[in-house]
Design a protein around this motif. Structure first.
Motif, mmCIF file in Angstrom:
data_model
loop_
_atom_site.group_PDB
_atom_site.id
_atom_site.type_symbol
_atom_site.label_atom_id
_atom_site.label_comp_id
_atom_site.label_asym_id
_atom_site.label_seq_id
_atom_site.Cartn_x
_atom_site.Cartn_y
_atom_site.Cartn_z
ATOM 1 N N HIS A 54 0.831 -1.206 0.000
ATOM 2 C CA HIS A 54 0.000 0.000 0.000
ATOM 3 C C HIS A 54 0.867 1.259 0.000
ATOM 4 O O HIS A 54 0.607 2.212 -0.739
ATOM 5 C CB HIS A 54 -0.909 -0.003 1.231
ATOM 6 N N CYS A 55 1.929 1.232 0.800
ATOM 7 C CA CYS A 55 2.813 2.396 0.903
ATOM 8 C C CYS A 55 3.532 2.661 -0.419
ATOM 9 O O CYS A 55 3.596 3.798 -0.891
ATOM 10 C CB CYS A 55 3.822 2.169 2.025
ATOM 11 N N GLN A 58 1.296 4.231 -3.055
ATOM 12 C CA GLN A 58 1.083 5.668 -2.848
ATOM 13 C C GLN A 58 2.306 6.466 -3.320
ATOM 14 O O GLN A 58 2.166 7.522 -3.950
ATOM 15 C CB GLN A 58 0.816 5.951 -1.358
ATOM 16 N N GLN A 61 2.898 7.366 -7.064
ATOM 17 C CA GLN A 61 2.107 8.446 -7.630
ATOM 18 C C GLN A 61 2.796 9.803 -7.470
ATOM 19 O O GLN A 61 2.330 10.806 -8.013
ATOM 20 C CB GLN A 61 0.723 8.478 -6.970
#
Length: 204
Positions: A54-55, A58, A61
């Protein structure tokens, strides 16, 4: 050589598998029950991998300035992986230990000293050390083919060997994804090693 009649790719690779028969009169576990059956080490590993994915998603992006942050997080992630690997290797594993020979998103092949009955269900824990993958699932025997005897270490009679295929009956979706990614990583490493070997042979 085994072939898969399914969309998942599988790759030859050695890994550890712990196998124990699943009672015939016992229904297969639900997804929540399967999660509850996981050891503490496996739960920690699953949570750490989910947070890392998940990290990194992010951070991708962001612009190029995030590269240093990504590199730092990869180092920290590696430290966590080593600790979890230490924990997993010292946990007591249920069942008999076998050598895995091939794996993918739909099943695996293991070496057994005798054929396993077709259709029987087994609880298994597979541990792919190189990829830090530890998975608990239920699988059924789909085939068991006699192979060349295993060469003994101490000069005794060669031990019989069977290549036994197990197809996943109950496995978490996240674990299938782990296996698919791991199989692709292993394949890339194998292709790179073959390329380097050919280049080295060309230089000799």
């Amino acid at each position: 050589m085994f072939t898969d009649a399914n969309p998942y790719f599988s790759v030859p690779h050695n890994f550890a598998v712990y196998l124990s028969p699943w009672p015939e009169d016992k229904p297969l576990p639900s997804e929540s029950s399967l999660r509850a059956m996981q050891s503490q080490g496996m739960q920690l590993l699953t949570e750490a991998k989910a947070l890392e994915a998940h990290c990194l998603l992010q951070l991708r992006q962001l612009d190029n300035e995030a590269k240093a942050v990504v590199d730092f997080l990869k180092i920290q992630s590696r430290k966590v992986d080593l600790v979890l690997q230490y924990v997993l290797e010292r946990e007591h594993q249920q069942g008999d230990k076998y050598i895995g020979m091939q794996f993918g998103g739909s099943g695996l092949v293991i070496a057994t000293p005798a054929p396993l009955p077709i259709g029987t269900q087994h609880q298994l824990m597979l541990y792919i050390h190189d990829e830090l993958v530890a998975i608990l699932c239920i699988a059924s025997v789909s085939s068991s083919v006699e192979a060349a005897p295993v060469a003994p270490i101490n000069g005794d009679t060669p031990a019989p060997c069977w290549h036994t295929r197990l197809d996943f009956s109950q496995i978490l979706d996240a674990d299938v994804e782990q296996l698919v990614k791991a199989s692709l990583n292993v394949q890339q490493k194998q292709l790179k090693q073959r390329k380097q070997a050919r280049e080295q042979a060309g230089q000799d």
